[in-house]
Motif scaffolding. Structure first.
Motif, PDB file in Angstrom:
ATOM      1  N   UNK A 310     -19.379 -46.179 -10.870  1.00 58.12           N
ATOM      2  CA  UNK A 310     -20.779 -46.510 -11.158  1.00 58.12           C
ATOM      3  C   UNK A 310     -20.863 -47.541 -12.282  1.00 58.12           C
ATOM      4  N   UNK A 311     -20.035 -47.371 -13.304  1.00 57.11           N
ATOM      5  CA  UNK A 311     -20.036 -48.316 -14.429  1.00 57.11           C
ATOM      6  C   UNK A 311     -19.609 -49.705 -13.969  1.00 57.11           C
ATOM      7  N   UNK A 312     -18.561 -49.765 -13.128  1.00 53.36           N
ATOM      8  CA  UNK A 312     -18.027 -51.056 -12.701  1.00 53.36           C
ATOM      9  C   UNK A 312     -18.947 -51.757 -11.711  1.00 53.36           C
ATOM     10  N   UNK A 313     -19.604 -50.972 -10.847  1.00 54.13           N
ATOM     11  CA  UNK A 313     -20.440 -51.567  -9.808  1.00 54.13           C
ATOM     12  C   UNK A 313     -21.585 -50.603  -9.486  1.00 54.13           C
ATOM     13  N   UNK A 314     -22.677 -50.680 -10.254  1.00 50.59           N
ATOM     14  CA  UNK A 314     -23.779 -49.725 -10.064  1.00 50.59           C
ATOM     15  C   UNK A 314     -24.294 -49.723  -8.636  1.00 50.59           C
ATOM     16  N   UNK A 315     -24.323 -48.557  -7.979  1.00 51.20           N
ATOM     17  CA  UNK A 315     -24.784 -48.490  -6.590  1.00 51.20           C
ATOM     18  C   UNK A 315     -26.307 -48.477  -6.514  1.00 51.20           C
ATOM     19  N   UNK A 316     -26.826 -48.784  -5.350  1.00 56.18           N
ATOM     20  CA  UNK A 316     -28.277 -48.748  -5.170  1.00 56.18           C
ATOM     21  C   UNK A 316     -28.793 -47.318  -5.117  1.00 56.18           C
ATOM     22  N   UNK A 317     -27.986 -46.425  -4.544  1.00 57.22           N
ATOM     23  CA  UNK A 317     -28.361 -45.008  -4.484  1.00 57.22           C
ATOM     24  C   UNK A 317     -27.284 -44.179  -5.156  1.00 57.22           C
ATOM     25  N   UNK A 318     -27.697 -43.100  -5.801  1.00 56.96           N
ATOM     26  CA  UNK A 318     -26.761 -42.270  -6.545  1.00 56.96           C
ATOM     27  C   UNK A 318     -25.824 -41.540  -5.584  1.00 56.96           C
ATOM     28  N   UNK A 319     -24.519 -41.627  -5.793  1.00 58.83           N
ATOM     29  CA  UNK A 319     -23.582 -40.936  -4.901  1.00 58.83           C
ATOM     30  C   UNK A 319     -23.549 -39.434  -5.173  1.00 58.83           C
ATOM     31  N   UNK A 320     -23.216 -38.678  -4.154  1.00 59.72           N
ATOM     32  CA  UNK A 320     -23.038 -37.226  -4.255  1.00 59.72           C
ATOM     33  C   UNK A 320     -21.729 -36.864  -3.561  1.00 59.72           C
ATOM     34  N   UNK A 321     -20.971 -35.975  -4.174  1.00 63.27           N
ATOM     35  CA  UNK A 321     -19.756 -35.470  -3.545  1.00 63.27           C
ATOM     36  C   UNK A 321     -19.770 -33.949  -3.603  1.00 63.27           C
ATOM     37  N   UNK A 322     -19.294 -33.322  -2.531  1.00 70.01           N
ATOM     38  CA  UNK A 322     -19.198 -31.864  -2.471  1.00 70.01           C
ATOM     39  C   UNK A 322     -17.806 -31.510  -1.995  1.00 70.01           C
ATOM     40  N   UNK A 323     -17.013 -30.882  -2.849  1.00 70.58           N
ATOM     41  CA  UNK A 323     -15.643 -30.526  -2.515  1.00 70.58           C
ATOM     42  C   UNK A 323     -15.601 -29.148  -1.864  1.00 70.58           C
ATOM     43  N   UNK A 324     -14.663 -28.975  -0.947  1.00 72.83           N
ATOM     44  CA  UNK A 324     -14.588 -27.749  -0.154  1.00 72.83           C
ATOM     45  C   UNK A 324     -14.083 -26.570  -0.980  1.00 72.83           C
ATOM     46  N   UNK A 325     -14.609 -25.393  -0.681  1.00 73.50           N
ATOM     47  CA  UNK A 325     -14.122 -24.137  -1.246  1.00 73.50           C
ATOM     48  C   UNK A 325     -13.209 -23.453  -0.227  1.00 73.50           C
ATOM     49  N   UNK A 326     -12.371 -22.518  -0.724  1.00 69.98           N
ATOM     50  CA  UNK A 326     -11.395 -21.850   0.131  1.00 69.98           C
ATOM     51  C   UNK A 326     -11.327 -20.373  -0.212  1.00 69.98           C
ATOM     52  N   UNK A 327     -11.355 -19.514   0.784  1.00 74.08           N
ATOM     53  CA  UNK A 327     -11.212 -18.078   0.557  1.00 74.08           C
ATOM     54  C   UNK A 327      -9.756 -17.750   0.255  1.00 74.08           C
ATOM     55  N   UNK A 328      -9.531 -17.020  -0.846  1.00 75.91           N
ATOM     56  CA  UNK A 328      -8.188 -16.589  -1.240  1.00 75.91           C
ATOM     57  C   UNK A 328      -8.154 -15.062  -1.152  1.00 75.91           C
ATOM     58  N   UNK A 329      -7.394 -14.540  -0.197  1.00 77.61           N
ATOM     59  CA  UNK A 329      -7.353 -13.098   0.026  1.00 77.61           C
ATOM     60  C   UNK A 329      -6.241 -12.459  -0.805  1.00 77.61           C
ATOM     61  N   UNK A 330      -6.642 -11.445  -1.600  1.00 77.28           N
ATOM     62  CA  UNK A 330      -5.666 -10.703  -2.397  1.00 77.28           C
ATOM     63  C   UNK A 330      -5.915  -9.204  -2.194  1.00 77.28           C
ATOM     64  N   UNK A 331      -5.597  -8.409  -3.193  1.00 75.42           N
ATOM     65  CA  UNK A 331      -5.582  -6.973  -2.991  1.00 75.42           C
ATOM     66  C   UNK A 331      -6.868  -6.217  -3.225  1.00 75.42           C
ATOM     67  N   UNK A 332      -7.956  -6.893  -3.603  1.00 74.48           N
ATOM     68  CA  UNK A 332      -9.179  -6.170  -3.969  1.00 74.48           C
ATOM     69  C   UNK A 332     -10.102  -5.905  -2.796  1.00 74.48           C
TER      70      UNK A 332
END
Length: 336
Positions: A310-332
């Motif tokens: 954004x600093x180097x090249x301001x975009x016309x629209x604000x970017x959004x990112x959503x990173x994936x979540x993962x189920x981790x199965x343990x003993x509970x």
């Protein structure tokens, strides 16, 4: 714009009932302004949608030497993981970071300090920003990225988060697949975007399975372990107690552990518990906690890289990112 003309500092000063030099002081982070005047100026900036003249930031295409990371707090491993991710991306780009804490400070102290440092941009992690604060940063030409935004950000503000809805849904699907039908949820503040998204995702999977979560089975706390323990005690003391509890953070899941132990319940035989975050504490307890992994360090890296773009090249629209979540199965978690 005002009456077809570009909004100026004079317009802001007029709306705030102060002078142009005072408005300039607020936008540059000067401390010699009363809190009441500062608040009036920030409100005026937001109401008039004032944008300062460009030129403060780094030249287009160049990488800044210093950016700010503002954390809501530094306790716990969430903050440490977020910091490690931001630092890793900053080191890779040859950028230094300054760390600030926004919690437990009067008024807009963190914002004033940030503006006073004349930094080229900032990542705000779990910081509950107001519209006036966001407008002030925009007016001062300070690009920002919200890391795990607390409330829904306006369309003009960039953000990086996790797939909270999908994570909550995965938690419910896991418990339902084990055979649980009597479910409960302990969430954080009702107004926090990520908490509500996790609960909504959980409800979605439950509804598809024909399971209705009564209001008494969805409780809200302040994210603290002891508060979650109190809420879980109320749930688990009832004759028709749930067979499984989804806590919207690992810290609160540990509160459920505390309540179960105090009531003499065995995990997972008497109660299945699932959390959210996948902090190191998940594997320190017994049984180890089944949880939804939130890629916190990776989110920090993504936020810093987004800020530099954004600093180097301001975009016309604000970017959004959503990173994936993962189920981790343990003993509970196990069959009811």
């Amino acid at each position: 714009m005002r009456n077809g003309q570009r909004t100026t500092l004079a317009h802001v000063a007029e709306r705030a009932g102060t002078t142009v030099p005072t408005v300039s002081k607020v936008l540059s982070g000067r401390s010699d302004v009363s809190s009441q005047t500062r608040s009036r100026v920030m409100r005026a900036v937001a109401e008039l949608d004032y944008r300062g003249r460009s030129g403060k930031g780094t030249a287009r295409g160049r990488t800044p030497s210093l950016v700010d990371l503002v954390l809501s707090g530094v306790e716990g491993t969430w903050a440490n993981r977020a910091l490690s991710g931001v630092e890793r991306a900053a080191a890779g780009a040859g950028v230094d970071i300054v760390v600030s804490v926004a919690r437990d400070q009067p008024g807009d102290a963190w914002l004033t300090r940030l503006l006073d440092r004349d930094l080229r941009g900032a990542v705000l992690a779990l910081v509950d920003t107001t519209p006036a604060q966001l407008a002030t940063l925009a007016a001062a030409n300070v690009p920002i990225v919200l890391l795990d935004p607390v409330t829904q950000p306006p369309g003009s503000v960039a953000s990086v988060g996790a797939s909270n809805w999908a994570g909550g849904r995965a938690a419910a699907e896991h418990l339902i697949a084990l055979g649980h039908r009597d479910l409960a949820v302990i969430g954080g503040s009702r107004r926090h975007l990520y908490s509500q998204a996790r609960i909504d995702g959980f409800r979605s999977a439950a509804a598809e399975a024909g399971i209705t979560l009564a209001e008494g089975r969805v409780l809200h706390t302040d994210w603290h372990r002891f508060s979650a323990a109190d809420a879980a005690t109320a749930l688990l003391s009832a004759e028709d107690r749930p067979t499984a509890v989804f806590a919207c953070s690992d810290n609160m899941a540990l509160g459920v552990y505390d309540a179960a132990e105090a009531l003499g319940l065995r995990l997972p035989d008497d109660l299945s518990v699932i959390g959210f975050d996948d902090l190191p504490e998940c594997q320190w307890v017994r049984p180890a906690l089944t949880t939804v992994r939130q890629p916190i360090a990776e989110m920090g890296e993504a936020a810093l890289r987004m800020l530099l773009r954004i600093i180097a090249d301001p975009p016309r629209t604000a970017p959004r990112e959503e990173l994936a979540t993962t189920l981790i199965t343990r003993g509970s978690t196990t069959e009811p």
